[in-house]
Structure formats: C-alpha cells, structure tokens
Design a protein around this motif. Structure first.
Motif, PDB file in Angstrom:
ATOM      1  N   ILE A  66       0.865  -1.187   0.000  1.00  0.00           N
ATOM      2  CA  ILE A  66       0.000   0.000   0.000  1.00  0.00           C
ATOM      3  C   ILE A  66       0.901   1.237   0.000  1.00  0.00           C
ATOM      4  N   THR A  67       0.676   2.141  -0.966  1.00  0.00           N
ATOM      5  CA  THR A  67       1.488   3.356  -1.056  1.00  0.00           C
ATOM      6  C   THR A  67       0.703   4.616  -0.704  1.00  0.00           C
ATOM      7  N   LEU A  68      -0.631   4.485  -0.584  1.00  0.00           N
ATOM      8  CA  LEU A  68      -1.479   5.645  -0.342  1.00  0.00           C
ATOM      9  C   LEU A  68      -2.662   5.236   0.529  1.00  0.00           C
ATOM     10  N   VAL A  69      -2.899   6.015   1.570  1.00  0.00           N
ATOM     11  CA  VAL A  69      -4.085   5.843   2.406  1.00  0.00           C
ATOM     12  C   VAL A  69      -4.880   7.130   2.293  1.00  0.00           C
ATOM     13  N   GLU A 124      -0.124   9.397  -7.522  1.00  0.00           N
ATOM     14  CA  GLU A 124       0.754   9.102  -8.645  1.00  0.00           C
ATOM     15  C   GLU A 124       0.227   7.870  -9.369  1.00  0.00           C
ATOM     16  N   PRO A 125       0.487   7.793 -10.682  1.00  0.00           N
ATOM     17  CA  PRO A 125       0.059   6.592 -11.407  1.00  0.00           C
ATOM     18  C   PRO A 125       0.616   5.342 -10.726  1.00  0.00           C
ATOM     19  N   ASN A 126      -0.229   4.338 -10.619  1.00  0.00           N
ATOM     20  CA  ASN A 126       0.125   3.049 -10.024  1.00  0.00           C
ATOM     21  C   ASN A 126       0.230   3.057  -8.508  1.00  0.00           C
ATOM     22  N   ASP A 127      -0.191   4.136  -7.835  1.00  0.00           N
ATOM     23  CA  ASP A 127      -0.299   4.067  -6.379  1.00  0.00           C
ATOM     24  C   ASP A 127      -1.279   2.956  -6.031  1.00  0.00           C
ATOM     25  N   GLY A 140     -22.295   5.793  -1.297  1.00  0.00           N
ATOM     26  CA  GLY A 140     -22.121   6.868  -2.256  1.00  0.00           C
ATOM     27  C   GLY A 140     -20.805   7.608  -2.133  1.00  0.00           C
ATOM     28  N   THR A 141     -20.417   7.958  -0.918  1.00  0.00           N
ATOM     29  CA  THR A 141     -19.178   8.702  -0.731  1.00  0.00           C
ATOM     30  C   THR A 141     -17.974   7.829  -1.042  1.00  0.00           C
ATOM     31  N   LEU A 142     -17.994   6.580  -0.604  1.00  0.00           N
ATOM     32  CA  LEU A 142     -16.875   5.675  -0.921  1.00  0.00           C
ATOM     33  C   LEU A 142     -16.771   5.452  -2.424  1.00  0.00           C
ATOM     34  N   CYS A 143     -17.893   5.309  -3.091  1.00  0.00           N
ATOM     35  CA  CYS A 143     -17.895   5.127  -4.545  1.00  0.00           C
ATOM     36  C   CYS A 143     -17.277   6.339  -5.238  1.00  0.00           C
ATOM     37  N   ALA A 144     -17.631   7.541  -4.799  1.00  0.00           N
ATOM     38  CA  ALA A 144     -17.050   8.755  -5.364  1.00  0.00           C
ATOM     39  C   ALA A 144     -15.546   8.802  -5.105  1.00  0.00           C
ATOM     40  N   ALA A 145     -15.124   8.396  -3.921  1.00  0.00           N
ATOM     41  CA  ALA A 145     -13.696   8.384  -3.586  1.00  0.00           C
ATOM     42  C   ALA A 145     -12.933   7.412  -4.477  1.00  0.00           C
ATOM     43  N   VAL A 146     -13.504   6.238  -4.707  1.00  0.00           N
ATOM     44  CA  VAL A 146     -12.880   5.244  -5.591  1.00  0.00           C
ATOM     45  C   VAL A 146     -12.699   5.842  -6.982  1.00  0.00           C
ATOM     46  N   LYS A 147     -13.751   6.443  -7.520  1.00  0.00           N
ATOM     47  CA  LYS A 147     -13.693   7.007  -8.872  1.00  0.00           C
ATOM     48  C   LYS A 147     -12.677   8.140  -8.955  1.00  0.00           C
ATOM     49  N   GLY A 153      -5.223   7.688 -11.486  1.00  0.00           N
ATOM     50  CA  GLY A 153      -4.266   6.641 -11.818  1.00  0.00           C
ATOM     51  C   GLY A 153      -3.959   5.642 -10.724  1.00  0.00           C
ATOM     52  N   ALA A 154      -4.615   5.746  -9.583  1.00  0.00           N
ATOM     53  CA  ALA A 154      -4.374   4.804  -8.487  1.00  0.00           C
ATOM     54  C   ALA A 154      -5.160   3.511  -8.684  1.00  0.00           C
ATOM     55  N   GLU A 155      -4.637   2.446  -8.118  1.00  0.00           N
ATOM     56  CA  GLU A 155      -5.371   1.188  -8.004  1.00  0.00           C
ATOM     57  C   GLU A 155      -5.957   1.151  -6.598  1.00  0.00           C
ATOM     58  N   VAL A 156      -7.278   1.147  -6.488  1.00  0.00           N
ATOM     59  CA  VAL A 156      -7.913   1.074  -5.173  1.00  0.00           C
ATOM     60  C   VAL A 156      -7.994  -0.400  -4.786  1.00  0.00           C
ATOM     61  N   VAL A 157      -7.261  -0.754  -3.750  1.00  0.00           N
ATOM     62  CA  VAL A 157      -7.156  -2.137  -3.297  1.00  0.00           C
ATOM     63  C   VAL A 157      -8.363  -2.518  -2.449  1.00  0.00           C
ATOM     64  N   GLU A 158      -8.800  -1.588  -1.595  1.00  0.00           N
ATOM     65  CA  GLU A 158      -9.885  -1.912  -0.661  1.00  0.00           C
ATOM     66  C   GLU A 158     -10.390  -0.628  -0.009  1.00  0.00           C
TER      67      GLU A 158
END
Length: 186
Positions: A66-69, A124-127, A140-147, A153-158
C-alpha cells in the motif's frame, strides 16, 4: 452490533473488536428522525481501544504494498493518517469543496448533493490505495472516492471502515472493490 470484518477476518482477536464495538455510541433520531447516528468518537476516549482499531487495520495492510491511504472528511481523518504512518504510505485527504488550496480534482457524488476533492499531484500513477472512513452506509461517498482516485491513476485495493450499516447495502454500490469493516450493524 456484531463483530465483522470479512471472511478472512472472522475469529481475528474478537476481544479487540468487541472493545471497539462497545465504544461506539448510537444516537437515535440524530441528525434527524429515522436516522441512528453511529458515533465512533468513543474509540478515542480510551487509548487502548484506539490502538486496537488502528492495530487491526495495520495488521491487514502492512507489507501489502500500500502506497497511499486516503481518508474521507471528516471522521476518516481520525484513522487514516495513523494507518498511513504505520504502513509506510502517504496520507491523502479527500475533502468537501473549498477546504483544500491549490489545483484540485473533484468528483460529484452521484446523488448530486455534494462533491469531494483532492489536490492534484497527491496521487501518482500506479499508487496502491486504500480508502478509510468511519462508516459505510449507502456507499455513495466511498464510490465517489474510488472514482476520484482511479481517475488519478491509483489502483484502489480496498475500502476500510470501522462500522457498516448492512441494511443500506452500501458495499453493493462498490462493485468489485472489497470492503473491510470491523463492526456491522443491522
């Protein structure tokens, strides 16, 4: 309230999760009739319970690349920076409009009543990202955050939350994005 997590978490130190659940206070009729507010601030009144919550999240994500929280305003800010520090990742605040300076990216929530923003360049791309909030309700808020993070460019893991209001089926809105929670309510 019930002990939660996901299938891989059941049975993980039920004593810690039970202490966390006991620290959450429910306020019926707040902020309006028909709503029962799940107040997680009691977790912070007992340092050992706050340590329990952070510890469970850190155990789940440490060593997973994990590179970004990302923390969602406001109560996601209570947990996300400490988790980020402990797993060796950067913390990125996702805020309500007009709260951050500089160049921003925004995403309008699908029900059209609010937006969330983050500073350009924070992702950053690939975070490899996790998104932290205190609670998942409608999703709704989590969905907006994912998008918002994916567009940058981030990959949302969870997505990770302390509490899930199961009857509102918020996790369904997130599709294939896994959701990890400590306490479920009905």
């Amino acid at each position: 309230m019930a002990i939660a997590g996901d299938d891989s978490n059941h049975g993980v130190d039920d004593a810690r999760i039970a202490r966390i659940a006991a620290a959450i206070t429910v306020f019926p009729g707040f902020p309006k009739p028909g709503i029962s507010f799940q107040d997680v601030t009691g977790i912070f009144h007992k340092p050992e319970v706050f340590r329990d919550a952070i510890g469970l999240f850190v155990e789940r994500y440490k060593g997973k690349g994990i590179t970004l929280v990302a923390g969602i305003e406001a109560r996601g800010f209570f947990f996300a920076p400490t988790i980020a520090l402990e797993v060796g990742a950067k913390f990125v605040p996702l805020r309500k409009p007009r709260k951050l300076p500089g160049d921003l990216k925004e995403y309008s929530l699908e029900y059209g009543t609010d937006k969330i923003e983050m500073q350009i360049g924070a992702v950053e791309p690939n975070d490899r990202a996790i998104i932290v909030d205190d609670l998942i309700a409608t999703g709704g808020t989590l969905c907006a955050a994912v998008k918002l993070l994916e567009r940058a460019g981030a990959e949302v893991v969870e997505c990770s939350c302390v509490v899930e209001l199961q009857e509102l089926k918020g996790r369904e809105k997130l599709g294939k994005i896994p959701v990890f929670v400590l306490v479920e309510t009905n």
